[in-house]
Write an enzyme that holds these catalytic residues in place. Structure first.
Site, mmCIF file in Angstrom:
data_model
loop_
_atom_site.group_PDB
_atom_site.id
_atom_site.type_symbol
_atom_site.label_atom_id
_atom_site.label_comp_id
_atom_site.label_asym_id
_atom_site.label_seq_id
_atom_site.Cartn_x
_atom_site.Cartn_y
_atom_site.Cartn_z
ATOM 1 C CG LEU A 560 -2.129 -0.756 1.321
ATOM 2 C CD1 LEU A 560 -2.751 -0.598 2.693
ATOM 3 C CD2 LEU A 560 -3.071 -0.252 0.255
ATOM 4 C CE LYS A 582 3.178 2.112 10.008
ATOM 5 N NZ LYS A 582 2.505 2.848 8.943
ATOM 6 C CG ASP A 708 5.226 10.797 11.146
ATOM 7 O OD1 ASP A 708 5.505 11.920 10.675
ATOM 8 O OD2 ASP A 708 5.331 9.736 10.509
#
Ligand SMILES: *[C@@H]1O[C@H](CO)[C@@H](O)[C@H](O)[C@H]1NC(C)=O
Ligand SMILES: *[C@@H]1O[C@H](CO)[C@@H](O)[C@H](O)[C@H]1NC(C)=O
Ligand SMILES: *[C@@H]1O[C@H](CO)[C@@H](O)[C@H](O)[C@H]1NC(C)=O
Ligand SMILES: *[C@@H]1O[C@H](CO)[C@@H](O)[C@H](O)[C@H]1NC(C)=O
Ligand SMILES: *[C@@H]1O[C@H](CO)[C@@H](O)[C@H](O)[C@H]1NC(C)=O
Ligand SMILES: *[C@@H]1O[C@H](CO)[C@@H](O)[C@H](O)[C@H]1NC(C)=O
Ligand SMILES: *[C@@H]1O[C@H](CO)[C@@H](O)[C@H](O)[C@H]1NC(C)=O
Ligand SMILES: *[C@@H]1O[C@H](CO)[C@@H](O)[C@H](O)[C@H]1NC(C)=O
Ligand SMILES: *[C@@H]1O[C@H](CO)[C@@H](O)[C@H](O)[C@H]1NC(C)=O
Ligand SMILES: *[C@@H]1O[C@H](CO)[C@@H](O)[C@H](O)[C@H]1NC(C)=O
Ligand SMILES: *[C@@H]1O[C@H](CO)[C@@H](O)[C@H](O)[C@H]1NC(C)=O
Length: 857
Positions: A560, A582, A708
Site C-alpha cells: 500500500l 504494517k 508524526d
C-alpha cells in the site's frame, strides 16, 4: 483397394476349390507353385513351420500369400511381408512368375534382385520397402512399363536413379524415401507424367532439379524432396496444378519464396533452405487460396520483409513456423483470426514490442515458441488448455510469470522462461528445472535465499496430494464456516476459521522480502508456528503463514505504501477480513515481551477517529502490526490525487452518514463526488483528526504523543470517516535511529527542541492548512501579490494571515462551497497551531473547541 480387388479372387478361389482341390501332391517343376515354394525355401523359410501361409500339400491359389487370376491358373499377386526372407533373391524363383502384377515383400531382409527379376514385365505394383538392398537400381527397371506403384523406401539403394525411368509412363506412386541415392534426379523422370505421389526424401540427391521438372507433373498431389542436397534457384509449382503437399525442407534451394504460393497447397514445408525474398510480396499474388493452407513451415531460410498480411486469411492454418529468418523488425503478428492454430513458432523473427493479447484467443495452441526476439512487457494470458510446449526464452519480458501458467507447468512437456527479466513464485519447481528453464528469472518467493529448499520438495504423487489437500481443505473450510457462522452470527464481520487445518502446510524460513526501497527479513523457522495475535478474537489461530498467504508472500502488488517505519501491505486475512499490515522494518532494541505489551496497550486504545490496531505478529526481529483496512486511502492521496480512485459507498445516503454529527451538517443531499470537494467535508476531516489527537493527548494516561502527524497519517475509511493512524509507534521503535524518526516528516516538523504534545499540535496545524488551501506543506506553488517569496506552506499562510489576506490562500475548489469567513477563521486556527513557540500553540482540546465554533451548518 488392392485387397478388395484381390479379395474377389479369393472368393473365386474357394468356389473353385472343389474342382481343383486334388492337384496337391508334389509341386510340378516350372509351375508357379514350384517357383514360389522354391523362393521361400531358398530365402530361408521352412515349409513345415509355415503351413499357415504356404502349404505345399494344398493348391497354390489357396495359399495365404498368393493371389491368382480369375481362371485360377496363374499367380498374379504375391504378398509376403515380414516373413524373415533373407538374402538375395534367387534366380528361377519369383522372377519366373510371368503374369505377376503385384509383388509386396516389404519388411524382409532381402539384399539384391535376381538377374531374371527384370522379366516381370506385367508388374504393376512393387513394394520392397524396408529391406536390405544396398545395390544400384539397374537400368532394367525400364522393363516395368506397366508399373503404377514403386516403393523402395527404407533400403540402402545407392548411386544414381537410372535415366531409363523415362519408360515408366504409368508410374503414379514413387517412394524412394530413406535410401542413399547420391546423384542428380534424372531428366528421364520428367517423362513420368502420371505421377501423383513422389517421395525422394532423405537421400543424397544433388544438383538442381532436371529441366522441365516444374511442368512435368500436372497430376502430382504430393511432392517430398526433403533432406537431400538439391540446389537451384526458385521452385516453380505453377504447373503442378494438383499439388497440395510440398516438402522441400533441408535442401539447398535458393531464390524467391514468393512464387511458391500458388494454387491450393495445404502443406508447405520449405524449411532449412536458402530461400529469400520479401515475404510481403506474397500479398500481391492473388492466385493462392489461403483457406486451404493447414501447414506452413518457412523456418530457417533467408526470407526478409514483414510478415504477410494475407496470412490472416489462412483460417484453417494449424501449423505455422516462420522461425529463423531475416524479417525486418516488426511488431507481433496479427494472429487472432488463425483460430485453428496448434503450433506457432516465431522464434528469431525479429519481433519487437509486446506479445499481443490476441494470442489468448488461440484456444487450440499446443506449441508456442517466441524465443530469441525482442519482446518486452508482460506475459499476456495464454489459452492454456492444450498448451504443452512453451518457449519464450531470450527476450526482454518483465513482470511476474502468471500464476495460472506456473500451475500448468507440471502438465507441460517442455517450457523455457530463461534469459528474460521475469519473476515468479513457485515452491514446487525442482532445482533442475530452475537451472534449465528459469535461468536469469528471479524467484520472488520469500524463501529464495536458500534454494536447497526446492530439492527437498517431493514431486511424486502431486496430483493425488493436490486432490487430497483440496478435499481436506474443503471439508475443514465447510466445518469451519459452519461453526463460525454460528458463533459469530451477530458480528458484522465474519472471520474465516483456520487452526486445525494446517496439515502439511509447512513453510519454513528465514524469509526475505523485497520492496523498491528496502529488503526485510523475517527470521522465523516455521511460518505456521509463529502466532498472529488478534486482540478481540484470541481463539483464532492465525499464524505468520496466514499473513504470507493474505499478502501473496508480501508481494509488491499488495504494497500500500512505504512509510518511514517500513512497508505497509494489504490483504484478506483468513481470506475474509481486509487488513493493512504494517511492518516495522528498522528493528528495535526492546524485547519481544515489551513490544507485545506495548502493542496490547495500543490495541486497547479505541476512538472513532483512530485507525484501530486489531492485532500483531512478532516475526523474528520484525514487529508486524495489523490494522483495519481503510478503503479510501489517506488524506494526502485524497487531496492531491483526487477524485480518481476513491471508493464511494453506493448506499451512502442511508449507511454512511448516519452519524449524528454528519446529519447535523445537513449534507446528505449532496452527491458523492461533489461532496468530496466541499468546505464541510474538509472541516469534518480536520475536526475528526483534532478529536483523535485530543483523545491521545488528554484521554490516555500517560498521554500518547503521535510524533508524526501529517496528511498521509490521516486515513479515510469505507464511509469516508477520517481516522488517524500510526499512533504510539515510536515507543516500539525506540532505538538508535529513534531520534531521527521522532522529529516527524518534512514540512510537518515543529522547530521544537523537545518533543511534546505541542509538537503534534504543530503537525496538526499544517494538516489543517493543507485542508483549507489544498496545497502541500513543501514544494508547492505559493503565489503572492507581495514581494516576499514563501518557501513552504506554513510561512506562506502565516504571512498572509498576518496581513489579513488569509482569504487569498483558500483552495479555489472549495471557496464557493461554504462560508468564506469560516475558512479564514480555520486558517487562523492553523496559524495558532503553527506558532514557533510551543507554549503559544493551543492544546488539542482547545483546537477541537475552536473548530467546532466554525463548523459549517
Ligand atoms: C525345417 O524344419 C525341419 C523340422 O523342424 C528341420 O528338420 C529342417 O532342418 C528345417 N529346415 C530348414 C531349412 O531350416
Ligand atoms: C495343408 O493342407 C492340407 C490339405 O488342405 C491339410 O490337410 C493340412 O492339414 C495342411 N497342413 C497344415 C500344417 O496346415
Ligand atoms: C546383385 O545381383 C546382380 C544380378 O542380379 C549382380 O550382378 C550383382 O553383382 C549383385 N550385387 C551384389 C552386391 O551382390
Ligand atoms: C509398402 O509397404 C509398406 C508397409 O506395409 C506400406 O506402408 C506402403 O504404403 C507400401 N507402399 C505402397 C506403395 O503401397
Ligand atoms: C544401410 O547402411 C547402413 C550403413 O551401412 C546401415 O547401418 C543400415 O542399417 C542400412 N539400412 C538398411 C535398411 O539396410
Ligand atoms: C552428386 O554426388 C555425387 C556423388 O557424391 C558426385 O559424384 C556428383 O559430382 C554430385 N553432383 C553434383 C551436381 O553435385
Ligand atoms: C518434410 O520432410 C521432413 C523429412 O522427411 C520431415 O521431417 C517433415 O516432417 C516433413 N514436413 C511435413 C510438413 O510433413
Ligand atoms: C492479400 O493482401 C493484399 C493486400 O494486403 C490484397 O491486395 C490481396 O488481394 C490479398 N490477396 C488475397 C488472396 O486475399
Ligand atoms: C533488452 O533490452 C536492453 C535494453 O533496452 C537491450 O540492450 C537488449 O539488447 C534487449 N535484449 C533483447 C534480447 O532484445
Ligand atoms: C528488470 O526489470 C526491472 C524492473 O522490472 C528493472 O528495474 C531492471 O533494470 C530490469 N533488468 C534488466 C537487465 O533489464
Ligand atoms: C539451506 O538450507 C539447508 C537445509 O535447510 C542448509 O543445510 C543450508 O546450509 C542452507 N544454505 C544456505 C546458503 O543458507
Amino acid at each position: 483397394m488392392k485387397f478388395a480387388l484381390l479379395g474377389s479372387f479369393c472368393i473365386l478361389t474357394l468356389f473353385l476349390k472343389s474342382n481343383l482341390g486334388q492337384q496337391q501332391d508334389q509341386s510340378i517343376p516350372n509351375s508357379d507353385e514350384f517357383f514360389i515354394s522354391q523362393f521361400f525355401e531358398k530365402m530361408g523359410i521352412n515349409s513345415s513351420k509355415s503351413s499357415h501361409f504356404y502349404n505345399v500339400s494344398s493348391y497354390v491359389c489357396l495359399w495365404e500369400v498368393v493371389f491368382c487370376d480369375s481362371k485360377q491358373q496363374s499367380v498374379i499377386g504375391l504378398v509376403a511381408p515380414n516373413l524373415g526372407l533373407t538374402g538375395p533373391m534367387p534366380d528361377n524363383t519369383i522372377g519366373k512368375l510371368k503374369k505377376l502384377q503385384f509383388l509386396d515383400l516389404n519388411s524382409n531382409q532381402i539384399t539384391n534382385f535376381s538377374s531374371d527379376f527384370w522379366g516381370l514385365i506385367s508388374l504393376k505394383s512393387l513394394n520392397l520397402s524396408n529391406n536390405r538392398f544396398s545395390v544400384n537400381l539397374p537400368t532394367n527397371i525400364a522393363n516395368f512399363g506397366s508399373l503404377v506403384k514403386l516403393d523402395l523406401s527404407f533400403n540402402n539403394f545407392t548411386g544414381s536413379l537410372p535415366d531409363s525411368f523415362s519408360s515408366l509412363a504409368s508410374l503414379q506412386v514413387l517412394n524412394l524415401n530413406r535410401n542413399r541415392f547420391d546423384s542428380v534426379i534424372p531428366l528421364g523422370m520428367t517423362s513420368c507424367h502420371s505421377l501423383t505421389y513422389v517421395d525422394l526424401s532423405m537421400n543424397s540427391f544433388n544438383g538442381s532439379l532436371p529441366k522441365g521438372f516444374g511442368t512435368a507433373f500436372p497430376k502430382l498431389k504430393r511432392l517430398n524432396l526433403a533432406a537431400n542436397l538439391i540446389s537451384g534457384r526458385g521452385f516453380d509449382v505453377s504447373k503442378m496444378v494438383s499439388l497440395n503437399y510440398l516438402n522441400v525442407s533441408k535442401n539447398l534451394f535458393k531464390g524467391s519464396v514468393v512464387e511458391i504460393f500458388q494454387g491450393s497447397l495445404e502443406m508447405i514445408d520449405l524449411s532449412s533452405n536458402h530461400f529469400e525474398g520479401h515475404i510481403s510480396q506474397v500479398n500481391f499474388n492473388i492466385s493462392f487460396d489461403w483457406s486451404q493452407l493447414i501447414h506452413l513451415d518457412l523456418s530457417d531460410n533467408e526470407i526478409s520483409g514483414m510478415f504477410f498480411s494475407n496470412l490472416t486469411k489462412a483460417h484453417n492454418l494449424k501449423h505455422l513456423n516462420l522461425a529463423k529468418n531475416r524479417f525486418f523488425k516488426q511488431s507481433f503478428i496479427q494472429i487472432d483470426q488463425l483460430h485453428s492454430l496448434e503450433y506457432l513458432n516465431l522464434s528469431e523473427t525479429n519481433i519487437i514490442g509486446q506479445i499481443g493479447d490476441q494470442i489468448s484467443k488461440l484456444n487450440h495452441l499446443k506449441t508456442l515458441d517466441l524465443s530469441n526476439n525482442h519482446l518486452a512487457g508482460k506475459i499476456p494470458l495464454l489459452a492454456f488448455k492444450n498448451l504443452i510446449n512453451l518457449d519464450i526464452s531470450n527476450n526482454n519480458l518483465t513482470g511476474d510469470i502468471p500464476l495460472t501458467l506456473l500451475q500448468k507447468l507440471p502438465w507441460m512437456e517442455r517450457f523455457n522462461f530463461s534469459y528474460n527479466n521475469l519473476t515468479f513464485c513457485d515452491y514446487d519447481i525442482s532445482l533442475e528445472t530452475l537451472r534449465s528453464a528459469f535461468i536469469g528469472s528471479t524467484n520472488s518467493c520469500p524463501i529464495a535465499a536458500n534454494s536447497t529448499f526446492f530439492k527437498e520438495k517431493l514431486h511424486k504423487h502431486r496430483g493425488l496430494k493436490l486432490a487430497l489437500g483440496l478435499a481436506i481443505s474443503l471439508i475443514c473450510l465447510l466445518i469451519g464456516l459452519l461453526l463460525f457462522a454460528f458463533w459469530y452470527r451477530t458480528r458484522t464481520r465474519m472471520w474465516d476459521a483456520k487452526g486445525s487445518c494446517n496439515e502439511e502446510n509447512i513453510i519454513s524460513g528465514p524469509f526475505s522480502f523485497k520492496t523498491d526501497s528496502t529488503t526485510w527479513v523475517a527470521d522465523v523457522k516455521v511460518a505456521s508456528l509463529v502466532p498472529v495475535v488478534i486482540f478481540e478474537k484470541p481463539l483464532l489461530n492465525f499464524t505468520f503463514s496466514d499473513l504470507l498467504s493474505a499478502t501473496s508472500n508480501f508481494n509488491q502488488d499488495t504494497l500500500l505504501a512505504e512509510g518511514r517505519f517500513g512497508p505497509v501491505y494489504h490483504g484478506f486475512l483468513g481470506g475474509v477480513v481486509h487488513v493493512a499490515i504494517k511492518v516495522l522494518v528498522h528493528g528495535s532494541t526492546i524485547t519481544d515481551q515489551e513490544a507485545a505489551n506495548e502493542l496490547e496497550y495500543l490495541g486497547r486504545i479505541k476512538h472513532p477517529n483512530l485507525v484501530p490496531l486489531i492485532g500483531h505478529c512478532l516475526a523474528g526481529d520484525q514487529r508486524i502490526m495489523i490494522y483495519d483496512y481503510m478503503e479510501n486511502g489517506n488524506l494526502h492521496n485524497f487531496l492531491y490525487d483526487l477524485p480518481l480512485g476513491v471508493h464511494v459507498n453506493e448506499d451512502w445516503n442511508t449507511d454512511t452518514w448516519e452519524d449524528q454529527e454528519t446529519n447535523e451538517n445537513g449534507i446528505q443531499n449532496v452527491g458523492p463526488e461533489a461532496l468530496l470537494v466541499t468546505w464541510q467535508f474538509r472541516h469534518k476531516i480536520g475536526l475528526g483528526t483534532a478529536r483523535a489527537l485530543a483523545f491521545l493527548h488528554h484521554g490516555c494516561s500517560p498521554p500518547i504523543i503521535h510524533r508524526d502527524v501529517k496528511a498521509s497519517s490521516v486515513y479515510l475509511d469505507y464511509n469516508l470517516e477520517p481516522k488517524l493512524s500510526d499512533f504510539g509507534l515510536s515507543k516500539i521503535f525506540e532505538n538508535g535511529v529513534g531520534d531521527d524518526l521522532a522529529h516527524g516528516s518534512p514540512g510537518y516538523t515543529s522547530p521544537d527542541d523537545v518533543v511534546t504534545p505541542k509538537s503534534d499540535v504543530y503537525g496538526f496545524g499544517v494538516v489543517l492548512l493543507e485542508l483549507i488551501t489544498g496545497k502541500k506543506p513543501v514544494g508547492d506553488e505559493y503565489p503572492n501579490d507581495e514581494n516576499w517569496k514563501a518557501q513552504d506552506l506554513v510561512s506562506w499562510v502565516r504571512g498572509l494571515v498576518r496581513v489579513n489576506h488569509g482569504s487569498q490562500a483558500i483552495d479555489p475548489k472549495i471557496r464557493a462551497t461554504g462560508n468564506e469567513g469560516q475558512m479564514v477563521e480555520g486558517l487562523k486556527i492553523g496559524y495558532l497551531c503553527t506558532a514557533d513557540v510551543p507554549l503559544k500553540r493551543p492544546s488539542m482540546q482547545q483546537v477541537v473547541g475552536l473548530l467546532k465554533d466554525i463548523e459549517p451548518v
